[in-house]
Design an enzyme around this catalytic site. Sequence first.
Site, short mmCIF file in Angstrom:
data_model
loop_
_atom_site.label_atom_id
_atom_site.label_comp_id
_atom_site.label_asym_id
_atom_site.label_seq_id
_atom_site.Cartn_x
_atom_site.Cartn_y
_atom_site.Cartn_z
N SER A 251 -108.57 27.06 2.38
CA SER A 251 -109.18 27.56 3.61
C SER A 251 -110.70 27.71 3.47
O SER A 251 -111.37 26.76 3.08
CB SER A 251 -108.48 28.86 3.99
OG SER A 251 -108.63 29.06 5.36
N HIS A 392 -100.55 27.56 7.65
CA HIS A 392 -101.79 27.71 6.89
C HIS A 392 -101.51 28.60 5.67
O HIS A 392 -101.32 29.80 5.81
CB HIS A 392 -102.80 28.38 7.82
CG HIS A 392 -104.17 28.52 7.25
ND1 HIS A 392 -105.03 27.46 7.09
CD2 HIS A 392 -104.85 29.61 6.80
CE1 HIS A 392 -106.17 27.89 6.59
NE2 HIS A 392 -106.08 29.19 6.40
C1 GTR Z 1 -110.16 31.52 9.60
C2 GTR Z 1 -111.29 30.57 9.82
C3 GTR Z 1 -111.01 29.28 9.13
C4 GTR Z 1 -110.45 29.47 7.73
C5 GTR Z 1 -109.62 30.73 7.55
C6 GTR Z 1 -109.43 31.23 6.14
O1 GTR Z 1 -110.29 32.69 10.30
O2 GTR Z 1 -111.42 30.38 11.20
O3 GTR Z 1 -112.16 28.46 9.13
O4 GTR Z 1 -111.43 29.39 6.78
O5 GTR Z 1 -110.14 31.78 8.24
O6 GTR Z 1 -110.31 31.15 5.29
O7 GTR Z 1 -108.37 31.79 5.90
#
Ligand code: GTR
Length: 411
Positions: A251, A392
Amino acid sequence: MRIIWLVTLAALSPVLLMSEEFKFEPNYDESLIPDYTLPDVLDDVSSAEDWPAKRTEWLNLIGTQMFGVLPASFQDVTATAEPLSADKSILGGKGRLRQLTVTLAGCELNLALFLPSSATTEYPAPAFLGYNFSGNHTVFPDPDIVLTESWMRRKEDGKASADDRGASASRWSIERMLDNGFVLATLYYGDVDPDKDDNFQNGVHAELGQPGPDEAASIATWAWALSRLLDVIESDVTEIDSDKVAVFGHSRLGKTSLWAGASDERFALTISNNSGCGGAALSRRAIGETVWKITTAFPHWFCDNFDQYGNNEGAMPFDNHTLLALIAPRPLYIASAEEDRWADPKGEFLSCVHATHVYELLGTEGMPASEMPGLNEPVHGRIGYHIRTGKHNVTDYDWEQYIAFAKKHFN
Ligand code: GTR
């Protein structure tokens, strides 16, 4: 009349801006993607000999326009390491846990090393180096893992808690790494720079100063510190083969691993898991998270110059495929997740397709797929890619791929 109108508009503009943010609705419809032309990653380059100069150009552009370049204050900063605890046998003797205190620009970073029993000075092991989101104690449930004293995100009191020991263990597959002869070197990213918009008053910036509009913001700072940790590994951890260190991140930390792998050619392999906007995904597609959204929500991640491309991606002199191409010809793995639409899996895949031109120019295969592979059907070329089912996250399935990929390239 005109003046009254202007004054009213000026007074209302913060409200209008806020409501724009409030109204942000991500686009997930492929048919609504604006027409775009990607900058040609090869541009005027036709031979491998000409690539290093082009590479330097892209590196400077992405540096000055997105992540920020290293200011002079960072240049000669070195890290030193001290043992924090004696080696401790873990997982029934499969490996051992070692903790080091690394001092960097006035900050103390706790580096946890999970070494396979096979790793010795005579037979050093390959390693994964990557930040964790919530402290080393969350990565593995061992009561002797030191709790970080750095500010902890997602904790009301901002403090790491012993109750969270092992809470993120499912993201790390440590036993699988050890069984396959890999070391895991990990630390809490907030030890380097707390992940909040604090005007760069904390972490290493307290000593190194606030960045200018084209200078290293948080992602570039985290990436820079990974290089300083590689220095420490080279000089202090004889059981790691420092020519076989894979930099890993998920991420926002997957954006970080890409910039670390791009900026420091000592990283033999780069892995970026679900990195999305500002990472592997093509910005011009503007699917899911966009440049405007990310620079508004996380202004401290990117240098101020990046703001100008919000809702204006077509003006970017690069796109994220050029970021991936900086890693060529070294092995690179990009992973997406089916339900992680915010990160635009297809945009992550297409970046690999376009970065492949550079891999091929340099005489390697790049990614052996030009069509998006099916779910859970990884392709492992010089660029590896998979899209797995699920959300995610980092899962054991992801690590299974990363370990197989690293074995293939490190052998
Ligand atoms: C989210 C962000 C993403 C991603 C994520 C993370 O809120 O929008 O770009 O990086 O966080 O790091 O878990």
